[in-house]
Scaffold this motif. Structure first.
Motif, PDB file in Angstrom:
ATOM      1  N   VAL A  59       0.533  -1.303   0.156  1.00 42.24           N
ATOM      2  CA  VAL A  59      -0.090   0.237  -0.038  1.00 42.24           C
ATOM      3  C   VAL A  59       0.895   1.146   0.158  1.00 42.24           C
ATOM      4  CG1 VAL A  59      -2.111  -0.982   1.094  1.00 42.24           C
ATOM      5  CG2 VAL A  59      -0.167  -0.193   2.591  1.00 42.24           C
ATOM      6  N   GLY A  60       1.947   1.054  -0.448  1.00 45.29           N
ATOM      7  CA  GLY A  60       3.106   2.508  -0.636  1.00 45.29           C
ATOM      8  C   GLY A  60       3.742   2.630   0.548  1.00 45.29           C
ATOM      9  N   ARG A  61       3.795   1.684   1.437  1.00 47.70           N
ATOM     10  CA  ARG A  61       4.696   1.942   2.569  1.00 47.70           C
ATOM     11  C   ARG A  61       6.139   2.091   1.923  1.00 47.70           C
ATOM     12  NH1 ARG A  61       2.685   1.207   7.922  1.00 47.70           N
ATOM     13  NH2 ARG A  61       0.551   0.236   7.747  1.00 47.70           N
ATOM     14  N   GLY A  62       7.016   2.922   2.636  1.00 50.88           N
ATOM     15  CA  GLY A  62       8.382   3.234   1.914  1.00 50.88           C
ATOM     16  C   GLY A  62       8.260   4.068   0.644  1.00 50.88           C
ATOM     17  N   THR A  63       7.220   4.789   0.366  1.00 47.19           N
ATOM     18  CA  THR A  63       6.990   5.759  -0.363  1.00 47.19           C
ATOM     19  C   THR A  63       6.719   7.054  -0.023  1.00 47.19           C
ATOM     20  OG1 THR A  63       4.844   5.466  -1.251  1.00 47.19           O
ATOM     21  CG2 THR A  63       6.338   3.850  -2.135  1.00 47.19           C
ATOM     22  N   ASN A  64       6.454   7.920  -0.633  1.00 52.33           N
ATOM     23  CA  ASN A  64       5.596   9.219   0.024  1.00 52.33           C
ATOM     24  C   ASN A  64       4.092   9.237  -0.289  1.00 52.33           C
ATOM     25  OD1 ASN A  64       5.833   9.830  -2.802  1.00 52.33           O
ATOM     26  ND2 ASN A  64       6.867  11.667  -2.589  1.00 52.33           N
ATOM     27  N   LYS A  65       3.611   8.190  -0.928  1.00 48.61           N
ATOM     28  CA  LYS A  65       2.354   8.251  -1.027  1.00 48.61           C
ATOM     29  C   LYS A  65       1.698   7.116  -0.439  1.00 48.61           C
ATOM     30  CE  LYS A  65       2.086  10.523  -5.725  1.00 48.61           C
ATOM     31  NZ  LYS A  65       1.718  10.641  -7.184  1.00 48.61           N
ATOM     32  N   GLN A  66       1.881   6.812   0.979  1.00 41.79           N
ATOM     33  CA  GLN A  66       1.376   5.691   1.773  1.00 41.79           C
ATOM     34  C   GLN A  66      -0.012   5.849   1.756  1.00 41.79           C
ATOM     35  OE1 GLN A  66       3.459   8.257   2.690  1.00 41.79           O
ATOM     36  NE2 GLN A  66       4.903   7.563   4.425  1.00 41.79           N
ATOM     37  N   PHE A  67      -0.757   4.665   1.493  1.00 43.40           N
ATOM     38  CA  PHE A  67      -2.107   4.441   1.552  1.00 43.40           C
ATOM     39  C   PHE A  67      -2.873   5.305   0.225  1.00 43.40           C
ATOM     40  CE2 PHE A  67      -1.181   2.506   5.641  1.00 43.40           C
ATOM     41  CZ  PHE A  67      -1.837   1.186   5.316  1.00 43.40           C
ATOM     42  N   GLN A  68      -1.923   5.551  -0.597  1.00 38.97           N
ATOM     43  CA  GLN A  68      -2.666   6.323  -1.784  1.00 38.97           C
ATOM     44  C   GLN A  68      -2.218   5.902  -3.193  1.00 38.97           C
ATOM     45  OE1 GLN A  68      -1.426  10.857  -0.986  1.00 38.97           O
ATOM     46  NE2 GLN A  68      -0.476   9.387   0.377  1.00 38.97           N
ATOM     47  N   VAL A  69      -1.422   4.780  -3.025  1.00 39.97           N
ATOM     48  CA  VAL A  69      -1.092   3.674  -4.136  1.00 39.97           C
ATOM     49  C   VAL A  69      -1.101   2.485  -3.614  1.00 39.97           C
ATOM     50  CG1 VAL A  69       0.404   5.357  -5.034  1.00 39.97           C
ATOM     51  CG2 VAL A  69       1.428   3.804  -3.570  1.00 39.97           C
ATOM     52  N   TYR A  70      -1.269   1.576  -4.762  1.00 38.76           N
ATOM     53  CA  TYR A  70      -1.112  -0.009  -4.403  1.00 38.76           C
ATOM     54  C   TYR A  70      -0.477  -0.611  -5.437  1.00 38.76           C
ATOM     55  CZ  TYR A  70      -5.144  -1.137  -7.380  1.00 38.76           C
ATOM     56  OH  TYR A  70      -5.919  -1.329  -8.192  1.00 38.76           O
ATOM     57  N   GLY A  71       0.216  -1.744  -5.291  1.00 41.97           N
ATOM     58  CA  GLY A  71       0.855  -2.671  -6.149  1.00 41.97           C
ATOM     59  C   GLY A  71       1.579  -3.669  -5.722  1.00 41.97           C
ATOM     60  N   SER A  72       2.117  -4.452  -6.585  1.00 36.50           N
ATOM     61  CA  SER A  72       3.133  -5.584  -6.271  1.00 36.50           C
ATOM     62  C   SER A  72       3.798  -6.047  -7.508  1.00 36.50           C
ATOM     63  CB  SER A  72       2.345  -6.750  -5.592  1.00 36.50           C
ATOM     64  OG  SER A  72       1.853  -7.595  -6.742  1.00 36.50           O
ATOM     65  N   PRO A  73       4.711  -6.811  -7.025  1.00 38.36           N
ATOM     66  CA  PRO A  73       5.693  -7.434  -8.430  1.00 38.36           C
ATOM     67  C   PRO A  73       4.869  -8.336  -9.199  1.00 38.36           C
ATOM     68  CG  PRO A  73       7.069  -7.527  -6.479  1.00 38.36           C
ATOM     69  CD  PRO A  73       5.671  -6.987  -5.978  1.00 38.36           C
ATOM     70  N   TYR A  74       3.612  -8.779  -8.708  1.00 35.89           N
ATOM     71  CA  TYR A  74       3.011 -10.006  -9.166  1.00 35.89           C
ATOM     72  C   TYR A  74       1.595  -9.513 -10.026  1.00 35.89           C
ATOM     73  CZ  TYR A  74       6.004 -12.052  -5.671  1.00 35.89           C
ATOM     74  OH  TYR A  74       6.983 -12.272  -4.920  1.00 35.89           O
ATOM     75  N   LEU A  75       1.507  -8.152 -10.163  1.00 34.17           N
ATOM     76  CA  LEU A  75       0.726  -7.591 -10.853  1.00 34.17           C
ATOM     77  C   LEU A  75       1.068  -7.353 -12.354  1.00 34.17           C
ATOM     78  CD1 LEU A  75      -1.175  -5.306  -8.254  1.00 34.17           C
ATOM     79  CD2 LEU A  75      -2.208  -7.321  -9.317  1.00 34.17           C
ATOM     80  N   PRO A  76       0.214  -6.988 -13.277  1.00 32.90           N
ATOM     81  CA  PRO A  76       0.807  -6.854 -14.635  1.00 32.90           C
ATOM     82  C   PRO A  76       1.845  -5.667 -14.683  1.00 32.90           C
ATOM     83  CG  PRO A  76      -1.580  -7.298 -14.600  1.00 32.90           C
ATOM     84  CD  PRO A  76      -1.385  -7.168 -13.207  1.00 32.90           C
ATOM     85  N   LYS A  77       2.936  -6.138 -15.328  1.00 33.81           N
ATOM     86  CA  LYS A  77       3.992  -5.215 -15.508  1.00 33.81           C
ATOM     87  C   LYS A  77       4.087  -4.222 -16.414  1.00 33.81           C
ATOM     88  CE  LYS A  77       7.287  -8.578 -13.347  1.00 33.81           C
ATOM     89  NZ  LYS A  77       6.095  -9.365 -12.903  1.00 33.81           N
ATOM     90  N   LYS A  78       2.710  -3.158 -16.198  1.00 36.37           N
ATOM     91  CA  LYS A  78       2.586  -1.979 -17.089  1.00 36.37           C
ATOM     92  C   LYS A  78       1.980  -0.818 -16.338  1.00 36.37           C
ATOM     93  CE  LYS A  78      -1.909  -4.064 -18.393  1.00 36.37           C
ATOM     94  NZ  LYS A  78      -2.604  -4.483 -19.741  1.00 36.37           N
ATOM     95  N   GLY A  79       2.121   0.256 -16.972  1.00 37.86           N
ATOM     96  CA  GLY A  79       1.580   1.464 -16.365  1.00 37.86           C
ATOM     97  C   GLY A  79       2.160   1.886 -15.301  1.00 37.86           C
ATOM     98  N   PHE A  80       1.392   2.186 -14.119  1.00 35.95           N
ATOM     99  CA  PHE A  80       2.099   2.853 -12.698  1.00 35.95           C
ATOM    100  C   PHE A  80       2.880   1.899 -12.222  1.00 35.95           C
ATOM    101  CE2 PHE A  80       1.661   3.633  -8.467  1.00 35.95           C
ATOM    102  CZ  PHE A  80       2.214   5.055  -8.350  1.00 35.95           C
ATOM    103  N   SER A  81       4.006   2.186 -11.530  1.00 41.25           N
ATOM    104  CA  SER A  81       4.964   1.357 -10.834  1.00 41.25           C
ATOM    105  C   SER A  81       5.472   2.513  -9.769  1.00 41.25           C
ATOM    106  CB  SER A  81       6.016   0.937 -11.726  1.00 41.25           C
ATOM    107  OG  SER A  81       6.910   1.887 -12.086  1.00 41.25           O
ATOM    108  N   PHE A  82       6.018   1.863  -8.679  1.00 44.55           N
ATOM    109  CA  PHE A  82       6.911   2.444  -7.402  1.00 44.55           C
ATOM    110  C   PHE A  82       7.478   1.362  -6.944  1.00 44.55           C
ATOM    111  CE2 PHE A  82       2.980   0.819  -5.851  1.00 44.55           C
ATOM    112  CZ  PHE A  82       3.114   0.207  -4.624  1.00 44.55           C
ATOM    113  N   THR A  83       8.704   2.163  -6.354  1.00 48.44           N
ATOM    114  CA  THR A  83       9.497   1.026  -5.644  1.00 48.44           C
ATOM    115  C   THR A  83       9.813   1.555  -4.150  1.00 48.44           C
ATOM    116  OG1 THR A  83      11.023   1.020  -7.768  1.00 48.44           O
ATOM    117  CG2 THR A  83      11.920   0.206  -5.969  1.00 48.44           C
TER     118      THR A  83
END
Length: 428
Positions: free
Chosen positions: A305-329
């Motif tokens: 849920v974006g812990r470790g970014t500056n958009k905590q609980f405003q984004v979501y994602g994982s390495p196991y979702l389709p590798k396209k579009g929005f991303s964060f590290t």
């Protein structure tokens, strides 16, 4: 009015508490008589629904209602960085700025006999990671001892309460069942009831207002992230919630504590409320607070849920979702020293600019489940604790639509709303 003189650097200012929001602005007179019992205190409710946001006065700023109750008493306080009062700075009768003051510093300045600070999850200064062990310590500014109410000491021990006559409780809740400040409230009320200590809750607005939504927790799934049979979004202030805990006899063995709620003034739950400080490290702004109840379900999955970014609980994602579009590290930061998927690219969705939601949204959770490569690894056991029921996971895995899932909540929400009515302080 209460005034104080505080020396900061080389300037001497007179700090006048006008209630961020004081009644003096709205043209009303502040009641100065001290409450004698809970009913009288809770009687100071709200005014018209069209009052400006700036006129809201928190329970902490409603100081004429509780300072007389503390006179000659030994006082403990449960609070953190959210326990603040707003001030206007004046010099020679002219307003020269705005400032905030900790409830602890305010009470010390008012010569209240504070004995101990009790700190919830994230600690007294609110910088610890979610779930991180917070040690006992001492407040450098006041010298007061700090007792952590997290980890193995969620409930104050009798020896920690020794010599305390009254326990103040001043924490900013966000209206979600799994936000652990209401769990700390439960244990504090229980410990104080067992040790014959009065509890005074300084109320604060619920930033998620009157939203009531989600599955009701089932008793067998009780945990620190869900202690009571309520929906995910309960639509109550923390003061109203304290009344419900007491009134429904949810404390151990049905015991009840001596409770007083100091209400907010000029407030009703239809008003927007913008928190002056972060309630916890990973809820940095209004958007995160609004999306938190919906996105927190991802904490029970393999999705970040974006812990470790500056958009905590405003984004979501994982390495196991389709590798396209929005991303964060994700990378280590305040409140996430070792975030999920540290240094790994996560793919998902950015919700930081969407309109505020007025219900518990399941669409992101359902969509992420459908798009995850290995669905057998999507959910983890913690999901059931967050949901408060096994049914939600089963419904998603069975391919139920959001509409079908929401319909299954109807009776539980209806019953809760009837119970909730008994404890409301503010107009709907």
């Amino acid at each position: 009015m209460v005034s104080y003189s505080l020396l900061k650097n080389t300037f001497l200012f007179s700090f006048i508490l006008i209630a961020a929001c004081g009644n003096s602005i709205s043209g009303q007179k502040t009641k100065t008589e001290s409450p004698k019992e809970e009913k009288q205190v809770n009687g100071e409710n709200t005014t018209a629904k069209d009052l400006p946001i700036a006129h809201i006065k928190t329970g902490a700023e409603n100081y004429t209602a509780y300072l007389p109750l503390l006179k000659g008493k030994k006082v403990g306080i449960v609070t953190n960085q959210t326990g603040i009062l707003h001030f206007t700075l004046q010099k020679s009768g002219t307003n020269i700025g705005e400032s905030d003051m900790s409830i602890v510093d305010f009470l010390v300045d008012q010569k209240v006999n504070l004995k101990t600070i009790f700190a919830p999850e994230h600690g007294f200064r609110g910088t610890a990671d979610a779930g991180e062990h917070v040690k006992d310590g001492k407040d450098k500014q006041t010298g007061l001892p700090i007792v952590s109410l997290y980890g193995n000491n969620k409930k104050p021990k009798p020896e920690q309460l020794q010599g305390i006559d009254i326990m103040l409780f001043d924490l900013q809740d966000v209206g979600a069942r799994f936000y652990t400040y209401i769990s700390s409230l439960h244990y504090v009320m229980e410990a104080c009831a067992e040790n014959n200590i009065q509890v005074i809750v300084l109320d604060r607005p619920n930033p998620n207002g009157s939203i009531i939504d989600g599955p009701v927790l089932e008793k067998e799934n009780t945990s620190f992230v869900g202690m009571h049979p309520i929906p995910v979004l309960h639509g109550m202030t923390i003061g109203e919630y304290a009344k419900m805990i007491n009134g429904e006899k949810w404390l151990k063995d049905g015991i009840q504590c001596r409770l007083i709620v100091i209400p907010c003034l000029n407030y009703n739950r239809d008003m927007e409320y913008h928190l002056p400080v972060k309630p916890s490290p990973n809820l940095p702004n209004d958007q995160a607070i609004n999306l938190y109840p919906s996105l927190c379900f991802f904490e029970g999955t393999n999705v970040s849920v974006g812990r470790g970014t500056n958009k905590q609980f405003q984004v979501y994602g994982s390495p196991y979702l389709p590798k396209k579009g929005f991303s964060f590290t994700p990378a280590p930061n305040e409140g996430a020293k070792d975030p999920l998927y540290n240094s790994k690219t996560c793919y998902g969705e950015d919700l930081s600019n969407i309109k505020h939601v007025n219900q518990l949204e399941l669409k992101w959770l359902i969509d992420a489940y459908k798009k995850t490569e290995d669905k057998s690894k999507f959910f983890i056991p913690f999901f059931t604790k967050l949901a408060g029921t096994k049914k939600l996971q089963e419904q998603i895995e069975a391919g139920k639509s959001e509409t079908e899932i929401r319909e299954s909540w109807t009776k539980g929400l209806s019953d809760f709303k009837q119970t909730r009515k008994k404890y409301l302080i503010y107009t709907e």
